[in-house]
Design a protein around this motif. Structure first.
Motif, short mmCIF file in Angstrom:
data_model
loop_
_atom_site.label_atom_id
_atom_site.label_comp_id
_atom_site.label_asym_id
_atom_site.label_seq_id
_atom_site.Cartn_x
_atom_site.Cartn_y
_atom_site.Cartn_z
N GLU A 154 0.82 -1.21 0.00
CA GLU A 154 0.00 0.00 0.00
C GLU A 154 0.86 1.26 0.00
OE1 GLU A 154 -3.18 0.26 -0.43
OE2 GLU A 154 -3.57 -1.89 -0.39
N LEU A 155 1.90 1.26 0.82
CA LEU A 155 2.78 2.43 0.89
C LEU A 155 3.53 2.65 -0.41
CD1 LEU A 155 4.17 2.04 4.53
CD2 LEU A 155 2.51 3.72 3.71
N PHE A 156 4.03 1.56 -1.00
CA PHE A 156 4.73 1.68 -2.28
C PHE A 156 3.79 2.17 -3.37
CE2 PHE A 156 8.50 -1.46 -1.58
CZ PHE A 156 9.05 -0.55 -0.70
N ASN A 157 2.55 1.72 -3.33
CA ASN A 157 1.56 2.16 -4.31
C ASN A 157 1.35 3.68 -4.21
OD1 ASN A 157 -0.70 1.64 -6.26
ND2 ASN A 157 -1.88 2.47 -4.54
N SER A 161 2.43 6.38 -7.06
CA SER A 161 1.28 7.03 -7.71
C SER A 161 1.22 8.53 -7.47
CB SER A 161 -0.03 6.41 -7.21
OG SER A 161 -0.04 5.02 -7.44
N ASN A 162 2.11 9.03 -6.60
CA ASN A 162 2.03 10.45 -6.26
C ASN A 162 3.41 11.10 -6.27
OD1 ASN A 162 -0.96 10.85 -5.14
ND2 ASN A 162 -0.20 8.87 -4.40
N ASP A 163 3.44 12.30 -6.84
CA ASP A 163 4.69 13.05 -6.85
C ASP A 163 4.97 13.63 -5.46
OD1 ASP A 163 5.05 12.55 -9.54
OD2 ASP A 163 3.90 14.33 -10.13
N ASP A 164 3.92 14.00 -4.76
CA ASP A 164 4.07 14.58 -3.43
C ASP A 164 4.10 13.45 -2.40
OD1 ASP A 164 4.11 16.04 -1.16
OD2 ASP A 164 2.11 16.94 -1.42
N LEU A 165 5.21 13.34 -1.67
CA LEU A 165 5.36 12.26 -0.69
C LEU A 165 4.81 12.62 0.68
CD1 LEU A 165 8.96 10.95 -1.57
CD2 LEU A 165 6.72 10.16 -2.40
N ASN A 166 4.26 13.83 0.81
CA ASN A 166 3.62 14.22 2.07
C ASN A 166 2.20 13.64 2.09
OD1 ASN A 166 5.79 15.78 3.10
ND2 ASN A 166 5.23 17.43 1.68
N VAL A 167 2.10 12.46 2.61
CA VAL A 167 0.83 11.74 2.57
C VAL A 167 -0.09 12.20 3.69
CG1 VAL A 167 -0.25 9.48 2.71
CG2 VAL A 167 1.96 9.73 1.58
N ASP A 168 -1.29 12.58 3.30
CA ASP A 168 -2.33 12.95 4.27
C ASP A 168 -3.51 12.03 4.01
OD1 ASP A 168 -4.22 14.02 5.90
OD2 ASP A 168 -4.36 15.95 4.87
#
Length: 204
Positions: A154-157, A161-168
């Protein structure tokens, strides 16, 4: 008494002495062998006991981590979506990125099995309890590994899938990750802990 009779009794007496001597030798040999086997059995059991104590300590750490995982899941499920906030979620940062998989030691138990010593154990209750402890450790380890693999996927996905690594995870685009952490995970850590404790109490 004739010479033949005397000769017979002399032969019989000497033969009896030889037979008794052989019997005593075998008896002493068996006693020594049994004593050595008991010593070997006790030595293996002492090693298994120490190994179980080490694994119990490892399990205690994992139970503490697991409680945090459950607390995070309960927070996400037990709070209205609009009342969830980033500050509260940040308290669970350890849960969010923890991918550590503990290793339980089994070498002493494997030695006990492969040496054949386990068949010499007369305490069937202890033997059964030891085997059950290691079976539960293996099941717990497998369940945790599967959960951690799903978390890693899930984390790798998210990363890919996102350029921004600041996951909210409150952001709708991370809904899948939110749902993953909201899942209630059952891993039998505490059942395994109780079994090991019961086993350790059986050691004399």
């Amino acid at each position: 008494m004739g010479e033949k009779s005397k000769g017979f009794f002399k032969y019989f007496r000497e033969l009896s002495i030889v037979v008794v001597g052989i019997a005593i030798t075998f008896t002493i040999s068996d006693l020594i062998s049994n004593r050595n086997e008991r010593k070997d059995t006790q030595r293996y059991l002492d090693a298994v006991k120490l190994e179980l104590e080490d694994n119990l300590a490892t399990l205690g750490d994992e139970i503490a981590n697991y409680k945090q995982t459950l607390a995070f899941s309960n927070y996400l499920n037990g709070t209205r979506r609009e009342d969830l906030n980033t500050d509260s979620i940040n308290k669970y940062k350890y849960v969010f990125g923890n991918l550590y998989a503990p290793t339980y030691n089994t070498s002493s138990f494997e030695m006990l099995k492969t040496s054949g010593t386990i068949r010499l154990m007369k305490d069937n209750v202890l033997m059964t309890s030891i085997m059950k402890s290691y079976i539960l450790m293996n099941e717990t380890k497998n369940a945790q590994d599967k959960y951690l693999q799903r978390k890693m996927d899930e984390l790798f996905n998210v990363v890919l899938s996102n350029d921004d690594l600041n996951v909210d995870i409150l952001n709708p685009k991370f809904k899948r990750l939110f749902n993953f952490y909201a899942l209630s995970v059952h891993i039998s850590f505490q059942e395994c802990e109780e079994q090991i404790k019961q086993t350790l109490e059986l050691f004399k």
